[in-house]
Design an enzyme around this catalytic site. Structure first.
Site, PDB file in Angstrom:
ATOM      1  N   HIS A  99      36.070  35.737  29.081  1.00 56.52           N
ATOM      2  CA  HIS A  99      36.128  36.270  30.281  1.00 56.52           C
ATOM      3  C   HIS A  99      37.470  35.730  30.995  1.00 56.52           C
ATOM      4  CE1 HIS A  99      35.364  38.558  34.117  1.00 56.52           C
ATOM      5  NE2 HIS A  99      35.402  37.305  34.447  1.00 56.52           N
ATOM      6  N   HIS A 156      42.410  35.102  33.668  1.00 50.75           N
ATOM      7  CA  HIS A 156      42.928  34.068  34.759  1.00 50.75           C
ATOM      8  C   HIS A 156      43.848  33.089  34.226  1.00 50.75           C
ATOM      9  CE1 HIS A 156      40.424  35.952  37.710  1.00 50.75           C
ATOM     10  NE2 HIS A 156      39.530  35.893  36.880  1.00 50.75           N
ATOM     11  N   LYS A 201      45.206  45.397  37.135  1.00 48.05           N
ATOM     12  CA  LYS A 201      44.543  44.519  37.924  1.00 48.05           C
ATOM     13  C   LYS A 201      45.377  44.439  39.068  1.00 48.05           C
ATOM     14  CE  LYS A 201      41.852  40.551  37.767  1.00 48.05           C
ATOM     15  NZ  LYS A 201      41.045  39.613  37.005  1.00 48.05           N
TER      16      LYS A 201
END
Length: 138
Positions: A24, A44, A91
């Site tokens: 994730h 990220h 995103k």
């Protein structure tokens, strides 16, 4: 305990399949594939962003000005909030720490997990950030 925390599979709302916390955060995932409303989740890590952009899978759409400092990012900036599409899925807001090691991020996020809260307000150098942590399991 750390292996389980980072690498055991866990389902998150809207995910078409299970993934690990590591996947994730550091790889990214697309949620909502079954509902028809796709959304990029996680993703990220700056290294992953660089690799995916190099392979033509990411369409970088710009950065958002740092709120606290009110200045433009420069070569010394290590925290960016960006917008992009990954495999055609938007995103709209994603924060990433630039040029920090995976070891640093694993340590930081693990400490935030064990602090026990979803919102973890920390100072990283000149940056005041909120590290979001999903507490899973029971």
């Amino acid at each position: 305990m750390l292996t389980s925390l980072w690498f055991d599979l866990c389902g998150r709302g809207g995910c078409s399949s299970s993934s690990s916390a590591f996947e994730h955060v550091f790889v990214g995932e697309i949620k909502g594939q079954k509902q028809g409303e796709n959304e990029v989740s996680g993703f990220h890590k700056w290294i992953q962003f660089y690799l995916e952009e190099s392979n033509g899978n990411v369409d970088y759409q710009g950065y958002i000005f740092p709120r606290r400092r009110g200045e433009l990012p420069d070569s010394e900036t290590q925290l960016l909030t960006i917008q992009f599409e990954w495999h055609g899925v938007l995103k709209s807001v994603s924060s990433t720490l630039i040029c920090v090691s995976p070891e640093f991020e694993i340590a930081l996020y693990t400490l935030c997990f064990f602090a026990g809260g979803e919102d973890n307000h920390v100072d990283i150098g000149p940056y005041s950030v909120n590290i979001k942590v999903l507490q899973v399991g029971g």
